[in-house]
Each structure stands twice: as C-alpha cells, then as structure tokens.
Design an enzyme around this catalytic site. Structure first.
Site, PDB file in Angstrom:
ATOM      1  CE1 TYR A 103      82.906  63.846  -1.070  1.00 42.00           C
ATOM      2  CE2 TYR A 103      81.876  63.633  -3.208  1.00 42.00           C
ATOM      3  CZ  TYR A 103      82.500  64.408  -2.254  1.00 42.00           C
ATOM      4  OH  TYR A 103      82.717  65.735  -2.484  1.00 42.00           O
ATOM      5  CD  GLU A 104      76.621  61.626  -1.567  1.00 47.84           C
ATOM      6  OE1 GLU A 104      75.882  60.716  -1.155  1.00 47.84           O
ATOM      7  OE2 GLU A 104      76.760  62.701  -0.961  1.00 47.84           O
ATOM      8  N   GLY A 105      78.465  56.594  -3.203  1.00 50.52           N
ATOM      9  CA  GLY A 105      78.479  55.344  -3.955  1.00 50.52           C
ATOM     10  C   GLY A 105      79.453  55.469  -5.102  1.00 50.52           C
TER      11      GLY A 105
END
Length: 601
Positions: free
Chosen positions: A408-410
């Site tokens: 997550y967060e890219g």
C-alpha cells in the site's frame, strides 16, 4: 519566493549532487524535551492498551480496533497533525512522524487504522478543504468522534489510480452529485463516519474528490470484512455507491483535481508508512534478542552463536538506518514548510508544497523501510526457530503484518520507478542539476585515475568518500540511460528499478553515516562504537548492492568499449581502500544488543 527558500533549505533530490554536512541534518538524538515526552506518552499508551491485547487483534476483533482508536482520540493522538483551530494539536512534521512511529509498532491492525484515519482519511480535508468543510468535519475526526476512510482503489484501478470508473453525475437542479461505483480494499470502512471518495464527472480526464458521509440509507452498502494474510483486525471492505447523493459543496478542491489530491496524500502517506515500520523493527529486534538470551541449546544460550549474532546485528542496523533516513527527511520537510509559511504562504499550501518537494525521499523511504521491516520479522522467526512459526509468539504476526507495507501507498515497484522518474523530471525543470555532475563523471572516466592514498585518519573519511563515489555510479548509469533512451526511459522499467536501488542505498547509507558522525562529535567516538559499527556495516552492504545493480544496468544498455569503460568506472567507484572487518562489526553490535537485552540505540 522560491529563490529565498532555495537559499535556506536544500531541495528534494539534491542529496545526490550536494555534499551534506552532519551538522545540517536532524537525527533522533535531536528530539526536544517536548518530543521525548510525546514519544513516552505514546509508548505508554501502546504498552498499556495495544501490546497486551495483541491476541484480540489477531482474532479479528474489529470492535476492539475501533475502541482502541477512540482511546487514542481521547488522548489527542488522532489530531497531532491537525491545526489547533480545528481541534488538533498542530504539531510540526517531525512530531507527527514521531507519533506515527511509536504508535505503530505493536500490531499492524491498529497501525493501519491509525494511519488510514489520520493520513488519507483526514489530511485531504485539512489540506484541500474549504473553511466550511474543515470546520464541519476536521474537529470530529481529530477527536475520534468520527473516523475517516479513503475510497480510491477499484477492481480495475489499482496502481493506475486515475483510471477509476466510479461516476459522479450532477443532479438536474444542480444541488448535488449522484455517485455510483465500486471501491475495494477500503481501510476503516466498517466503522468510518466519512469517506473521501474519488469519482469521474462526465468524460473528465482526471477524477474528482468528494467528502461523503457514511449513511447506508443514501445508497451506500458494503461487502463483509476481507480475510487477509495480515492486519487481521484492520477493517477492510468493498464499498458500493448507488446514486449516493453528495451536496455540491462537498466537492473537495476543484473539479478534476482528485488525481492531484490522491498523489499528494500518497506522498505524505509514504514517509509516514516508513515511520510506521520503525518501532515494529525495534520491537521485533528486542523480542529476538530476549529469546536468544533465554533459549539454551548445547548447554549455552543461542545468543552466543555467531550465526544468531549476525542476524541480530543486521536487524538492528536496518532499524538504525531507517530511523536515520526517516527523521532526516522529516526535518527537511518541516523546514521547507516553515520557510514557505515565513514567506506568507498559507499552512495548507506550505504543507502541500513542502511534502511534494521531498516526494523522491518519501518514495525512497517507503521502499527501503518496508522491505527492512519484512526482513527483520523474517529473521525474527528464524531466531525463534519452530516457535517463531507458532501463533503463541509475536513473530509470525509481525511477519504477516509487515507484508502489506510493500503494497500500500503505491507498490514498491511503482515507488522505485517514481523515485528515479521524479528526479529526472526535477533535473529537466532545473530544480536539481544532474547534467553538470554527470558530465564531470564522464570526464573522470576518460581521465587517468589518481593513485594517491588519501588521508583517512578522521572518522568516516573513507566512508564519506565511498558515498560520494556511489553517487557517481548513479550519475554514470542514469545519465547514460537518459542519453540513450531519452523520453522513452519510462518504458525500460527493469533499468529504472536497478537505478532506483542505487539511489535508495545512497540515501540510506549517507543518512546513517551523517547521523553517526554527528553523534560521535557530540558524545565522543569511544561512546558510540556500536553506532559507528552499524554505519560501516550498512555502507558495506550498500556498496555490494550498488555494484550488483550498477553492473546489471550497464550490461542492459551498453556494449563494446562504452561498456568496458563504464564497468571499469563501476569497479573504481565501488572500491574500498581499507575493507572493513564485517564479522568484527557485527560482533560489536551484537555484543551491545545481547548485553542490553533489547534494541538500545
């Protein structure tokens, strides 16, 4: 204004081409009395409310996650980054990192709920909301009366966030939008009061953000909780919107600005995610040290075995490096925000631009620390042996929880490519001079190398010289790749990934060395021998990675004389004059850990 700020504060990405003095970076040893008090109060909350109840999180007690969040709200911990006028504590960026760090170490379930609420659930309103929106929603979110969630990802729109199909249609009377679509992997969905929802209006190129209150009677429904590898008590659901009515005044920022909101929220999320992995590493390392001291095999504690001591030393070194780099970048961001505010920029705009300036460092940290926490937990299991695989010890849940941090967060793959891509764009805009230094490296490759032996009598003299040479490796590889592929470089993802790994190791190694040099100057070299050993050990490993990734990059886009020249350059730039005794370094670190029976740096 930009010129004034430029004189006072180093720009993002400039670490690659400007020498940084140890006096100019912020380190965890520089925390103020107020920050140390805040750290201790957060640790007390976690040790009292979260750690003893770890089993409840592992048993998917979602109600307990919500209850714990309310307690955090009562202590003011959900409002640390919220300005005082909206009911928050209005703390600086470093202090908000500190809270995120120490509140996140016990379980990924609570860490995710906290991060999703305070970051992507609240921050878009504080940074992009109108005065009316902020007054209406932010105080309730800061206090924990309400909880926030963030609806960006869709079944067909993950890393390609702007490709979402959720639609927002303006009503005939122009008073509201009707939102229809499906969102997935929504953290806090099960107990949130308000969503930040991204939808497309008509055939707009970019999505638009909306503040949507969670009212099931307004066309909002959810699937059951997702069954996940880790973060088991983090509420994660699919959310469906069926002509959900949203007042026009609940549009966040301007039409079509949603993609920008999403990307800037992710920049902050990335550095905060790095912080959220730090105390997990400290706790895992401490747990492994304690177990190693207590576990007797062959009539002795396993903490006496070199194979175990090596693992403990590497785990501690990664945690120490992560701290060093994370707080260096956090203070850079805080200083940039302060400089913009001093020039008369609003707090909203100053924070947005401050974080955006260091987006490269945010991506670097997200990748490096999320991978380090996974490795740390993996080695923690190994030290525990068979017990590490059992749910009766905290290692297996730490390993499962750590796994999501690389997604997550890219994803880390996206962030690797972003870090190099953003740096090249900065260079093209003239914000970071890469061309000049890259040309100098080319000239150096063509020239005759010096055979003089430098003076390495000062602490880290050789190590800082090596870091400077690693920067030359990046400039050589990335510069040649840009020359060869130009605007098509984006299509060569494996090359970008190799260049990114070089960039990451440079930032992490330099941050660790500078922190330790600063520490040695303030406390004396004799008193920080273990930290010196960690800085040298981290650099040794970094040189190996840079050498490997540099060779991979050079082999992928060059041949003949050009390739031979670059490989010679790579050998020259990754060469030690005095190789460190790696086993002795690990032994020194492990000796301290075992004696203190915990992570103690």
């Amino acid at each position: 204004m930009a010129d004034t700020i430029e004189k006072n504060v180093t720009r993002g990405g400039q670490f690659l081409v400007k020498e940084t003095k140890c006096e100019d970076i912020f380190t965890p040893e520089d925390f103020s009395e107020e920050q140390l008090m805040m750290r201790d109060s957060v640790k007390e909350f976690v040790d009292k409310e979260i750690w003893p109840n770890k089993n409840r999180f592992e048993k998917k007690d979602y109600a307990f996650t919500e209850e714990s969040m309310r307690k955090a709200g009562e202590l003011g911990l959900l409002g640390v980054a919220v300005p005082e006028e909206y009911g928050g504590l209005g703390m600086g960026f470093v202090s908000t990192m500190l809270v995120c760090d120490y509140i996140s170490g016990a379980t990924g379930s609570f860490s995710t709920a906290f991060g999703a609420h305070t970051g992507i659930g609240t921050m878009p309103i504080t940074l992009y909301g109108t005065e009316e929106q902020k007054k209406k929603y932010v105080p309730k979110l800061a206090s924990g009366e309400w909880f926030g969630a963030y609806c960006l990802t869709e079944p067909g729109a993950g890393s390609d966030a702007n490709s979402g199909k959720t639609k927002a249609v303006l009503s005939e009377d122009g008073t509201h939008y009707k939102i229809t679509g499906q969102k997935m992997w929504i953290s806090n969905a099960g107990f949130c009061s308000v969503f930040i929802v991204f939808a497309r209006i008509g055939d707009d190129k970019n999505i638009t953000g909306f503040i949507v209150e969670n009212d099931p009677s307004n066309g909002i429904s959810m699937n059951e909780e997702e069954h996940k590898l880790g973060i088991r008590a983090s509420s994660t659901r699919q959310v469906f919107f069926n002509e959900t009515k949203v007042p026009v005044e609940n549009m966040l920022s301007e039409r079509g600005n949603g993609f920008k909101i999403a990307m800037n929220a992710l920049n902050v999320g990335r550095i905060k995610l790095a912080a959220a992995c730090l105390d997990a590493q400290r706790r895992v390392t401490s747990g492994a040290v304690k177990y190693a001291n207590e576990r007797i095999q062959f009539n002795t504690s396993i903490a006496t075995f070199g194979a175990i001591r090596s693992k403990l030393a590497e785990m501690a070194t990664s945690a120490y490096a992560g701290e060093s780099a994370s707080y260096r970048a956090a203070k850079n961001i805080e200083d940039r925000i302060a400089a913009r505010e001093a020039e008369g920029t609003s707090h909203q705009e100053a924070e947005l631009k401050g974080v955006e300036e260091y987006a490269i460092e945010c991506s670097i940290l997200k990748v490096a620390v999320s991978e380090d926490v996974q490795n740390c937990a993996d080695e923690g299991i190994q030290i525990f042996g068979g017990m590490g695989f059992s749910e009766d010890t905290p290692m297996e849940s730490a390993w499962r929880d750590a796994r999501i941090a690389r997604i997550y967060e890219g994803t880390n793959e996206i962030n690797r490519m972003l870090s190099v891509g953003m740096l090249i764009k900065k260079a093209m805009k003239g914000h970071v001079d890469l061309l000049g230094p890259a040309m100098k490296v080319q000239e150096e490759l063509m020239g005759i190398p010096s055979f003089d032996t430098p003076d390495f009598s000062e602490l880290f003299a050789e190590e800082k010289g090596i870091v400077a040479n690693l920067k030359k490796v990046f400039l050589m590889v990335a510069g040649s790749a840009v020359q060869k592929y130009g605007a098509d470089l984006d299509a060569h993802q494996q090359l970008l990934m190799a260049a990114s790994d070089i960039l990451i190791e440079i930032y992490m190694a330099e941050s660790t060395i500078l922190r330790t040099e600063k520490l040695a100057k303030s406390q004396g070299e004799d008193n920080v021998q273990e930290q010196i050993a960690m800085a040298k050990l981290y650099l040794y490993k970094a040189v190996d990675i840079v050498n490997s990734k540099g060779k991979e990059g050079i082999a992928s886009f060059s041949e003949g004389d050009e390739q031979r020249m670059m490989l010679m350059g790579l050998k020259r730039f990754t060469k030690y004059t005095n190789l460190p005794n790696v086993v002795a370094l690990r032994e020194k670190i492990a000796e301290k850990l075992v004696a203190e029976n915990s992570y103690c740096f």
